[in-house]
Design a protein around this motif. Sequence first.
Motif, PDB file in Angstrom:
ATOM      1  N   UNK A   8      60.095  30.233  11.442  1.00 48.61           N
ATOM      2  CA  UNK A   8      60.696  31.336  12.175  1.00 48.61           C
ATOM      3  C   UNK A   8      61.762  30.846  13.148  1.00 48.61           C
ATOM      4  N   UNK A   9      62.463  31.803  13.741  1.00 44.58           N
ATOM      5  CA  UNK A   9      63.492  31.436  14.706  1.00 44.58           C
ATOM      6  C   UNK A   9      64.448  32.569  14.968  1.00 44.58           C
ATOM      7  N   UNK A  10      65.547  32.221  15.622  1.00 43.62           N
ATOM      8  CA  UNK A  10      66.594  33.169  15.956  1.00 43.62           C
ATOM      9  C   UNK A  10      67.739  33.028  14.969  1.00 43.62           C
ATOM     10  N   UNK A  11      68.166  34.138  14.407  1.00 46.13           N
ATOM     11  CA  UNK A  11      69.233  34.114  13.408  1.00 46.13           C
ATOM     12  C   UNK A  11      70.127  35.337  13.599  1.00 46.13           C
ATOM     13  N   UNK A  12      71.381  35.190  13.253  1.00 45.48           N
ATOM     14  CA  UNK A  12      72.319  36.309  13.360  1.00 45.48           C
ATOM     15  C   UNK A  12      72.160  37.271  12.190  1.00 45.48           C
ATOM     16  N   UNK A  13      72.550  38.506  12.358  1.00 39.79           N
ATOM     17  CA  UNK A  13      72.521  39.439  11.221  1.00 39.79           C
ATOM     18  C   UNK A  13      73.322  38.881  10.051  1.00 39.79           C
ATOM     19  N   UNK A  14      72.760  39.058   8.863  1.00 38.44           N
ATOM     20  CA  UNK A  14      73.378  38.495   7.673  1.00 38.44           C
ATOM     21  C   UNK A  14      72.933  37.088   7.362  1.00 38.44           C
ATOM     22  N   UNK A  15      72.193  36.481   8.257  1.00 35.05           N
ATOM     23  CA  UNK A  15      71.745  35.108   8.072  1.00 35.05           C
ATOM     24  C   UNK A  15      70.508  35.018   7.201  1.00 35.05           C
ATOM     25  N   UNK A  16      69.954  33.802   7.147  1.00 30.22           N
ATOM     26  CA  UNK A  16      68.796  33.579   6.293  1.00 30.22           C
ATOM     27  C   UNK A  16      67.813  32.636   6.972  1.00 30.22           C
ATOM     28  N   UNK A  17      66.559  32.769   6.576  1.00 37.50           N
ATOM     29  CA  UNK A  17      65.472  31.897   7.014  1.00 37.50           C
ATOM     30  C   UNK A  17      64.479  31.767   5.871  1.00 37.50           C
ATOM     31  N   UNK A  18      63.757  30.663   5.851  1.00 33.04           N
ATOM     32  CA  UNK A  18      62.645  30.501   4.920  1.00 33.04           C
ATOM     33  C   UNK A  18      61.390  30.194   5.720  1.00 33.04           C
ATOM     34  N   UNK A  19      60.389  31.035   5.544  1.00 36.09           N
ATOM     35  CA  UNK A  19      59.102  30.833   6.193  1.00 36.09           C
ATOM     36  C   UNK A  19      58.165  30.086   5.246  1.00 36.09           C
ATOM     37  N   UNK A  20      57.317  29.250   5.834  1.00 33.70           N
ATOM     38  CA  UNK A  20      56.299  28.530   5.062  1.00 33.70           C
ATOM     39  C   UNK A  20      54.936  28.809   5.658  1.00 33.70           C
ATOM     40  N   UNK A  21      53.932  28.790   4.810  1.00 31.30           N
ATOM     41  CA  UNK A  21      52.558  28.979   5.258  1.00 31.30           C
ATOM     42  C   UNK A  21      51.679  28.019   4.463  1.00 31.30           C
ATOM     43  N   UNK A  22      51.186  26.995   5.139  1.00 33.82           N
ATOM     44  CA  UNK A  22      50.303  26.011   4.509  1.00 33.82           C
ATOM     45  C   UNK A  22      48.864  26.440   4.720  1.00 33.82           C
TER      46      UNK A  22
END
Length: 116
Positions: A8-22
Amino acid sequence: VQFVESGGGLVQPGGFLTLSCAASGFTFSNYPMRWYRQAPGKERELVATISRFGRTKDYADSVKGRFTISRDNAKNTVYLQMTSLKLEDTAVYYCSVRITPRGDYWGQGTQVTVSS
């Protein structure tokens, strides 16, 4: 049953993130996995579900075409790739598993904030 979520984190509109769950504490490949999210003042929302071996994936209408759920059973990890992020995607994101008849288990959540 334990989950360790990250990405998770802070991102601008139109941006991307990848979440992981171990995941640990259960036989990961035996169960479908889910990602939920909860925005401030709102109820928890089911975002995406993936079947045991990843053949079937379902998404909330609000994220369809933008988010992709995947899993790696060798690593006991489920992922949520999020693209074209919108302000309304801001929420705490949780991974979850339902182990019948014991119940639902949740991670601690990871904050995603979309802001300009």
